[in-house]
Design a protein around this motif. Structure first.
Motif, mmCIF file in Angstrom:
data_model
loop_
_atom_site.group_PDB
_atom_site.id
_atom_site.type_symbol
_atom_site.label_atom_id
_atom_site.label_comp_id
_atom_site.label_asym_id
_atom_site.label_seq_id
_atom_site.Cartn_x
_atom_site.Cartn_y
_atom_site.Cartn_z
ATOM 1 N N GLN A 44 37.142 2.196 56.524
ATOM 2 C CA GLN A 44 36.703 3.462 57.068
ATOM 3 C C GLN A 44 37.921 4.313 57.399
ATOM 4 O O GLN A 44 38.907 3.823 57.943
ATOM 5 C CB GLN A 44 35.881 3.222 58.334
ATOM 6 N N THR A 87 38.485 12.336 65.695
ATOM 7 C CA THR A 87 38.143 11.018 66.232
ATOM 8 C C THR A 87 39.392 10.281 66.697
ATOM 9 O O THR A 87 39.404 9.669 67.766
ATOM 10 C CB THR A 87 37.388 10.186 65.184
ATOM 11 N N TYR A 97 29.879 -4.336 64.023
ATOM 12 C CA TYR A 97 28.998 -4.197 65.183
ATOM 13 C C TYR A 97 29.662 -4.760 66.440
ATOM 14 O O TYR A 97 29.523 -4.190 67.525
ATOM 15 C CB TYR A 97 27.657 -4.880 64.938
ATOM 16 N N ALA A 106 32.207 -2.140 67.590
ATOM 17 C CA ALA A 106 31.559 -1.011 68.258
ATOM 18 C C ALA A 106 31.095 -1.416 69.654
ATOM 19 O O ALA A 106 31.234 -0.645 70.612
ATOM 20 C CB ALA A 106 30.381 -0.509 67.425
ATOM 21 N N VAL A 126 31.999 0.187 73.489
ATOM 22 C CA VAL A 126 31.017 0.544 74.513
ATOM 23 C C VAL A 126 31.315 -0.211 75.809
ATOM 24 O O VAL A 126 31.318 0.377 76.904
ATOM 25 C CB VAL A 126 29.579 0.259 74.027
ATOM 26 N N ALA A 177 30.741 6.789 73.934
ATOM 27 C CA ALA A 177 30.137 7.661 72.913
ATOM 28 C C ALA A 177 30.576 7.246 71.500
ATOM 29 O O ALA A 177 29.745 7.179 70.576
ATOM 30 C CB ALA A 177 30.509 9.116 73.169
ATOM 31 N N LEU A 178 31.863 6.953 71.325
ATOM 32 C CA LEU A 178 32.330 6.534 70.002
ATOM 33 C C LEU A 178 31.736 5.202 69.592
ATOM 34 O O LEU A 178 31.347 5.010 68.425
ATOM 35 C CB LEU A 178 33.862 6.446 69.969
ATOM 36 N N LEU A 233 28.842 3.935 70.564
ATOM 37 C CA LEU A 233 27.428 4.154 70.237
ATOM 38 C C LEU A 233 27.276 4.844 68.887
ATOM 39 O O LEU A 233 26.376 4.506 68.101
ATOM 40 C CB LEU A 233 26.750 4.973 71.343
ATOM 41 N N LYS A 234 28.164 5.781 68.600
ATOM 42 C CA LYS A 234 28.139 6.442 67.298
ATOM 43 C C LYS A 234 28.356 5.417 66.174
ATOM 44 O O LYS A 234 27.668 5.435 65.163
ATOM 45 C CB LYS A 234 29.202 7.527 67.224
ATOM 46 N N MET A 235 29.305 4.509 66.375
ATOM 47 C CA MET A 235 29.598 3.498 65.361
ATOM 48 C C MET A 235 28.444 2.506 65.207
ATOM 49 O O MET A 235 28.186 2.000 64.134
ATOM 50 C CB MET A 235 30.885 2.766 65.680
ATOM 51 N N PHE A 291 25.107 3.169 65.839
ATOM 52 C CA PHE A 291 23.822 3.724 65.435
ATOM 53 C C PHE A 291 23.868 4.826 64.372
ATOM 54 O O PHE A 291 22.836 5.230 63.875
ATOM 55 C CB PHE A 291 23.068 4.261 66.656
ATOM 56 N N PHE A 292 25.044 5.341 64.068
ATOM 57 C CA PHE A 292 25.090 6.453 63.108
ATOM 58 C C PHE A 292 26.021 6.178 61.957
ATOM 59 O O PHE A 292 26.943 5.559 61.939
ATOM 60 C CB PHE A 292 25.514 7.761 63.802
#
Length: 183
Positions: free
Chosen positions: A3, A9, A73, A76, A80, A175-176, A178-180, A182-183
């Motif tokens: 990635q 970011t 996962y 990420a 969090v 926030a980052l 959670l973005k990783m 779920f999005f």
């Protein structure tokens, strides 16, 4: 999963990582330090914010190779958890102890204490197979050193008016993460 992180970011992560150094530096600035000591602290924090994430990235990449997408996962989730921990500690820790005039060993211990989170962040990024490692960690180091300098200056100028900066940094990490996830 390789990635590439966008520049925004990278800067948001760098700012989140630098918040602990910024907070500590405000206290140091309130105590007063020489220009030489300021330079030493900024350099040490900057170098640690480059080296520790690199170590973490390599460890995270190794896990990513072994565990595949599950490692992403985990990475990420680590973001969090670290962000939530930063926020929680702002509300639960007592007022920081008074920082005495800095001496030899404190120029390593204090910067190391505010740089350890960058090892975990590096681990998280490594699980995602982040590209341009030197660029990313270089930004981390430059931003952390700049935030250290800004904290010392603001601590000297504004003192007790500035508090709770780790809440902002923790919020960015949550926030980052959670973005990783779920999005």
């Amino acid at each position: 999963m390789n990635q590439e992180l966008g520049l925004i970011t990278v800067f948001l992560i760098a700012i989140a990582l630098g918040m602990d150094a910024f907070s500590l530096s405000i206290g140091i600035g309130m105590q007063g330090v020489s220009s030489y000591q300021t330079g030493q602290l900024c350099l040490t924090v900057g170098v640690l914010h480059i080296l520790l994430p690199l170590v973490g990235i390599f460890l995270g990449q190794a896990l990513g190779t072994l565990a595949g997408d599950i490692a992403a996962y985990v990475g990420a989730a680590v973001l969090v958890i670290l962000g939530a921990k930063m926020i929680y500690e702002e509300f639960t820790t007592e007022e920081e102890e008074n920082i005495e005039k800095l001496s030899g060993w404190q120029f390593i211990v204090l910067p190391l204490s505010v740089s350890l989170d960058s090892l975990s962040i590096g681990f998280s990024l490594g699980t995602f197979g982040v590209q341009k490692l030197i660029f990313v960690t270089g930004i981390f180091g430059i931003v952390a050193a700049a935030m250290t300098l800004a904290g010392i200056f603001l601590g000297f100028r504004l003192g007790h008016f500035i508090e709770k900066t780790s809440i902002f940094g923790g919020g960015i990490l949550v926030a980052l993460g959670l973005k990783m996830l779920f999005f």
